[in-house]
Design a protein around this motif. Structure first.
Motif, PDB file in Angstrom:
ATOM      1  N   ALA A   1     -62.461  -6.525  78.539  1.00 13.01           N
ATOM      2  CA  ALA A   1     -61.747  -7.508  79.227  1.00 13.01           C
ATOM      3  C   ALA A   1     -60.455  -7.824  78.888  1.00 13.01           C
ATOM      4  O   ALA A   1     -59.732  -8.840  79.375  1.00 13.01           O
ATOM      5  N   HIS A   2     -59.708  -7.061  78.002  1.00 10.02           N
ATOM      6  CA  HIS A   2     -58.388  -7.329  77.739  1.00 10.02           C
ATOM      7  C   HIS A   2     -57.897  -5.855  77.350  1.00 10.02           C
ATOM      8  O   HIS A   2     -57.618  -5.283  76.314  1.00 10.02           O
ATOM      9  N   THR A   3     -57.288  -5.248  78.618  1.00  9.51           N
ATOM     10  CA  THR A   3     -56.808  -3.880  78.567  1.00  9.51           C
ATOM     11  C   THR A   3     -55.280  -3.669  78.762  1.00  9.51           C
ATOM     12  O   THR A   3     -54.794  -4.625  79.811  1.00  9.51           O
ATOM     13  N   HIS A   4     -54.605  -2.885  78.009  1.00  5.26           N
ATOM     14  CA  HIS A   4     -53.288  -2.377  78.487  1.00  5.26           C
ATOM     15  C   HIS A   4     -53.160  -1.138  78.589  1.00  5.26           C
ATOM     16  O   HIS A   4     -53.050  -0.494  77.511  1.00  5.26           O
ATOM     17  N   PHE A   5     -53.289  -0.620  79.808  1.00  2.87           N
ATOM     18  CA  PHE A   5     -52.851   0.996  79.985  1.00  2.87           C
ATOM     19  C   PHE A   5     -51.838   1.404  79.413  1.00  2.87           C
ATOM     20  O   PHE A   5     -51.403   2.440  79.070  1.00  2.87           O
TER      21      PHE A   5
ATOM     22  N   ILE B   1     -52.306 -12.314  87.510  1.00  2.00           N
ATOM     23  CA  ILE B   1     -50.793 -12.713  86.845  1.00  2.00           C
ATOM     24  C   ILE B   1     -51.216 -13.316  85.560  1.00  2.00           C
ATOM     25  O   ILE B   1     -52.165 -13.961  85.164  1.00  2.00           O
ATOM     26  N   LYS B   2     -50.457 -12.929  84.715  1.00  2.00           N
ATOM     27  CA  LYS B   2     -50.538 -13.263  83.182  1.00  2.00           C
ATOM     28  C   LYS B   2     -49.324 -14.122  82.870  1.00  2.00           C
ATOM     29  O   LYS B   2     -48.184 -13.573  83.089  1.00  2.00           O
ATOM     30  N   LEU B   3     -49.729 -15.128  82.226  1.00  2.00           N
ATOM     31  CA  LEU B   3     -48.630 -16.047  81.613  1.00  2.00           C
ATOM     32  C   LEU B   3     -48.813 -16.243  80.013  1.00  2.00           C
ATOM     33  O   LEU B   3     -49.838 -16.048  79.633  1.00  2.00           O
TER      34      LEU B   3
ATOM     35  N   GLY C   1     -60.071  -5.817  72.983  1.00  2.00           N
ATOM     36  CA  GLY C   1     -59.319  -5.792  71.895  1.00  2.00           C
ATOM     37  C   GLY C   1     -57.861  -5.936  71.728  1.00  2.00           C
ATOM     38  O   GLY C   1     -57.333  -5.823  70.628  1.00  2.00           O
ATOM     39  N   ASP C   2     -57.159  -5.871  72.857  1.00  2.00           N
ATOM     40  CA  ASP C   2     -55.863  -5.536  72.842  1.00  2.00           C
ATOM     41  C   ASP C   2     -55.457  -4.336  72.267  1.00  2.00           C
ATOM     42  O   ASP C   2     -54.278  -4.105  71.623  1.00  2.00           O
ATOM     43  N   TYR C   3     -56.206  -3.329  72.786  1.00  2.00           N
ATOM     44  CA  TYR C   3     -55.914  -1.996  71.987  1.00  2.00           C
ATOM     45  C   TYR C   3     -54.645  -1.243  72.592  1.00  2.00           C
ATOM     46  O   TYR C   3     -54.210  -1.572  73.704  1.00  2.00           O
TER      47      TYR C   3
HETATM   48 ZN   LIG Z   1     -52.885  -8.142  75.013  1.00  2.00          ZN
END
Ligand SMILES: [Zn+2]
Length: 425
Positions: free
Chosen positions: A63-67, A184-186, A321-323
């Motif tokens: 649920a918290h992904t950064h490609f 959109i991310k704030l 997990g903000d991997y």
């Molecule tokens: Zn993050």
């Protein structure tokens, strides 16, 4: 229509029921039949996969992904990497998610405006491998907010969009919508590792309201927020920000608000980032003492208590997990499931349901994703073992025998089947 029949499998269907022996027929990209009786489904499928007793279940959701986070120690490299290398890195990370059994991912921000949308589009066209993906734009921060790394005398190079006031916020959101983002991310709060601290809440309410109003004008677009401070979590509920990231310092009032609106919000604490910054970052200069001084131990303690309270209140909490930092590298995503069980007191079944059933909900496709059930999309993994007995099983890619997304194999089982699952009574 191509058909695949899984025989001789244990089925963990994510409803909460304990696994049962059975067979699953996939027709095209959907599950056509789930049977508890061996031999009841016709053998005329194009392909019959003898699971050898392995566990068949839904693919997982992060649920918290950064490609576009690139396993570096800090935020500068994400801002400085040229776009050509960056898109290749992002595509590579997308494949890694699918290699690890993740068939659903929620983008929690991209380092440049088009990285996520381009990777999502190429995944959807079948040109590159990756999970189903909700694409995000860069995080939006105010001047001096989380991610505004620019020294005032230097031009912009950071990984966030820095805006000032509702007018600039509106323009920024419109530019990102034009590129086709799903979210959109704030950045409502800060982060201990930066100058803007976790319990600071620098974004003003008129800026938040403008972003939400503008994003919600476009059908299907939702808002997520970096929200560590209690104040920022309350702002998420007040302004209808659907996805609340971190929420570590949510106080009683914030918890009451989330509980009263639990059908509207998802929380993803991003535990791996905090936990591993405390315990696994020494090689990069963040010893436990340094992490303690930065405030991460305090945050970890707060986050664990907050998430335990959320579980009790029935607030939807999801792994992710903000991997993608040096000490939270890509490919280790399933650590989050272990943290849910070991730190937060989730049962293994609850942790798995958070990563599957709730995954379908946060992907905005409840009733289609996250269960092994007739009519659902065929996003399935076949496990060599029982994750209810050992939640760390997901961390070993060799134990994920097969991965299917949308009815097609990303990873095929290599016979002979060697799995033997014994299900706990
Ligand atoms: Zn993050």
């Amino acid at each position: 229509m191509p058909t695949t029949l899984f025989t001789n499998v244990q089925i963990l269907d994510s409803t909460g029921e304990k696994p049962f022996a059975g067979e699953v027929l996939v027709q095209g990209n959907r599950i056509a039949e789930v049977s508890r009786q061996a031999g009841a489904i016709t053998r005329e499928a194009h392909r019959v996969v003898d699971g050898g007793g392995a566990m068949l279940m839904s693919g997982l959701c992060d649920a918290h992904t950064h490609f576009s986070w690139i396993n570096q120690a800090g935020l500068d490299p994400i801002g400085l990497m040229p776009v050509e290398e960056h898109i290749l890195e992002a595509a590579d990370n997308a494949r890694t998610y699918l290699d690890c059994g993740y068939t659903m991912c929620v983008g929690a921000a991209a380092a440049k405006p088009r990285l996520d949308v381009v990777v999502r589009d190429y995944i959807n066209k079948g040109r590159i491998a990756g999970p189903r993906y909700l694409a995000n734009g860069p995080e939006i921060a105010t001047i001096g907010g989380l991610g505004d790394l620019n020294p005032s005398h230097v031009g912009a190079y950071t990984f966030v969009e820095v805006v000032n006031g509702p007018y600039e916020m509106r323009a920024c959101v419109r530019r990102l919508l034009k590129e086709g983002v799903d979210l959109i991310k704030l950045n409502l709060s800060g982060e201990e590792i930066t100058k803007c601290k976790a319990e600071d809440t620098p974004m003003a309410e008129d800026e938040i309201a403008e972003a939400v109003r503008e994003a919600h004008r476009k059908r299907g677009v939702r808002i997520c927020a970096h929200a560590r401070s209690a104040e920022s979590v309350k702002l998420c509920v007040k302004h209808g920000i659907e996805i609340v990231y971190h929420a570590s310092f949510a106080d009683e009032e914030a918890l009451d608000l989330l509980e009263a609106n639990k059908d509207k919000h998802f929380v993803a604490p991003g535990l791996a980032w905090v936990y591993q910054t405390c315990y696994a970052a020494a090689d990069w200069g963040i010893t436990e003492e340094v992490a303690r001084n930065m405030g991460y131990f305090r945050e970890l303690e707060a986050a664990v208590e907050t998430m335990k309270a959320m579980r009790k209140r029935g607030i939807r909490v999801l792994p992710g997990g903000d991997y993608g930092f040096a000490w939270t590298p890509h490919g280790t995503y399933a650590k989050d499931l272990e943290y849910f069980v070991e730190l937060l007191g989730f049962t293994p079944m609850e942790a798995i349901q958070s990563a599957t059933l709730l995954g379908g909900e946060i992907m905005n496709r409840p009733g289609e994703l996250g269960l092994v059930r007739n009519g659902y999309l065929a996003d399935l993994i076949l496990l060599d073992g029982d994750p209810l007995q050992d939640i760390t099983l997901f961390q070993d890619r060799s134990r994920i025998l097969a991965i299917m997304k949308d009815g097609s194999f990303h990873k095929e089982m290599t016979p002979p089947a060697r799995a033997q699952v014994s299900v706990a009574a």
